[in-house]
Design a protein around this motif. Sequence first.
Motif, PDB file in Angstrom:
ATOM      1  N   PRO A   1       0.811  -1.232   0.000  1.00 14.71           N
ATOM      2  CA  PRO A   1       0.000   0.000   0.000  1.00 14.71           C
ATOM      3  C   PRO A   1       0.839   1.275   0.000  1.00 14.71           C
ATOM      4  O   PRO A   1       0.541   2.231  -0.721  1.00 14.71           O
ATOM      5  CB  PRO A   1      -0.829  -0.126   1.289  1.00 14.71           C
ATOM      6  CG  PRO A   1      -0.904  -1.601   1.554  1.00 14.71           C
ATOM      7  CD  PRO A   1       0.422  -2.135   1.113  1.00 14.71           C
TER       8      PRO A   1
ATOM      9  N   GLU B   1       1.254   4.220  -3.013  1.00 16.69           N
ATOM     10  CA  GLU B   1       1.125   5.660  -2.772  1.00 16.69           C
ATOM     11  C   GLU B   1       2.323   6.404  -3.354  1.00 16.69           C
ATOM     12  O   GLU B   1       2.177   7.481  -3.955  1.00 16.69           O
ATOM     13  CB  GLU B   1       1.016   5.920  -1.270  1.00 16.69           C
ATOM     14  CG  GLU B   1      -0.289   5.439  -0.658  1.00 16.69           C
ATOM     15  CD  GLU B   1      -0.288   5.524   0.870  1.00 16.69           C
ATOM     16  OE1 GLU B   1       0.730   5.991   1.433  1.00 16.69           O
ATOM     17  OE2 GLU B   1      -1.292   5.129   1.489  1.00 16.69           O
TER      18      GLU B   1
ATOM     19  N   VAL C   1      -4.266  -6.840  -1.406  1.00 14.75           N
ATOM     20  CA  VAL C   1      -4.094  -5.399  -1.209  1.00 14.75           C
ATOM     21  C   VAL C   1      -4.879  -4.616  -2.251  1.00 14.75           C
ATOM     22  O   VAL C   1      -5.619  -3.678  -1.923  1.00 14.75           O
ATOM     23  CB  VAL C   1      -2.602  -5.015  -1.273  1.00 14.75           C
ATOM     24  CG1 VAL C   1      -2.435  -3.498  -1.193  1.00 14.75           C
ATOM     25  CG2 VAL C   1      -1.823  -5.691  -0.145  1.00 14.75           C
TER      26      VAL C   1
ATOM     27  N   LEU D   1      -7.527  -2.680   5.273  1.00 18.06           N
ATOM     28  CA  LEU D   1      -7.361  -3.010   3.853  1.00 18.06           C
ATOM     29  C   LEU D   1      -8.591  -3.684   3.285  1.00 18.06           C
ATOM     30  O   LEU D   1      -8.870  -3.613   2.085  1.00 18.06           O
ATOM     31  CB  LEU D   1      -6.164  -3.946   3.644  1.00 18.06           C
ATOM     32  CG  LEU D   1      -4.766  -3.405   3.890  1.00 18.06           C
ATOM     33  CD1 LEU D   1      -3.750  -4.536   3.740  1.00 18.06           C
ATOM     34  CD2 LEU D   1      -4.441  -2.277   2.905  1.00 18.06           C
TER      35      LEU D   1
END
Length: 478
Positions: free
Chosen positions: A121, A125, A435, A476
């Motif tokens: 994650p 980003e 994810v 998540l």
Amino acid sequence: MRLMIAGGGGFRVPLVYRALCTGPYAGLVSELVLYDVDAARLAGIEAVLRNMPLAEGVRPRVRVSTELQESLTGTQVVFAAIRPGGTAGRVIDERVALDLGLLGQETTGAGGISYALRSIPRMLELAEAMRQHCPDAWLINFTNPAGMVTEALVPALGHRVIGICDSAGALVHRAAAAAGAPLQDGTLDGVGYFGLNHLGWLYRLAPAGRDLLPGLLTDHAALASFEEGRLFDPRVLEKLGCLPNEYLYYYYETEHATRAILQQSRTRGTSIHQQQDSLYPALPGSPNPYERWEAARLSREEGYMAEARTQGGRRDEEDLAGGGYERVALAVMRALAGGSSQGRDGTQLGSAPTRLILNVPNAPVVSAGRPAEAVTLEGEAKVAVPGLPADAVVEVPCEVTPDGAMPLAQERPGGQFLTLMQHVKEVERLTIRAVRDGDRDAALQAFAMHPLVGSAALGRQLLEGYEHAFPELKGLWK
């Protein structure tokens, strides 16, 4: 060139800086930006860099920042080496598995899945921020688990993300030296290597046309001269007909490795966490922060894979010296910038392209200016490793040019090698799906299916244990 390191407070950042100031990479970077979410770690590393004794070379300008947009703007290359949860998270990655009698290791098995669920994650980003603020920059990823994280980033960054790890290339160079035919950095003449990150095999070593590997595998004295040759029983190596990456020790000697870890007074993660917990606060005010860091680094290198050296012995001096993954990363960066290959002493190696073992998609995602070397089998696409999906990230020899890293064709892996790769790749893809789609069932399947777990009941206990230790994981799931 402007280089940004995401995870700029990381313990190994001084190795990158040292390589940028001396030897063949001096002058490659004009500005180095260290970005980290932890200002205290940045201050510690900044103190080490200021205090580092450098007899030669040019020091690039160094900036530190906790602001991501500011750090990315104007950057041409990003190195990513982040660890969400810090070293305390690594301790938990190991401990949850060990408490269930399973292998506890940061990148292999259950611990690697837990690490990936936290790393992917944050790396997504970073990729999105790069698309906004430096869309033409390259991302050279060594955030672990490197192959899995790289595969998760390909949909966002395409061919502009390349995964690196030094263990495969180090194996090849150590084996070549032991066989009496050392290779120059950036060359892989006659080398055959296939696998996934931390799961690969050197199956051919023919720099002058004749394969030296069969002779090496029967030469017990030569095998005893380097790390991987000592890790595995020579009879096993002869039967395999190849040299495994050191991390395959955890698959071939699972029970022995797990027992050895459990018998240690503290796990590897605990040792590193305690070391860094006391080191970082002391660095900014130390009269000699570089010496303190270097002493800690040597201690850390000596403890690497100690569970595999229960009969005594220590790592080779060359391994203790460091200089692994940063050399790979900088070699990739120089090749992407159009620089030619150089030896470790800085001498030019002519116009030969740079070849390195890297983590890239199994089929090229961009032309490198000439047809890709590939294998065509009936019913299969042109891929570097036949038997694995074209979009799967694999770890293979690649040719690196300003257009990117092109995977080079390898032989089709034999049954036992391909079966294990396919099994682990499915676990990696389930983890990525967990994810990407917020799919808890996919995470549960990943834990249960891993060959070092192999149990639905244990998979459920692992996921629940990691969710309890890392509450953010529950966020998540959809």
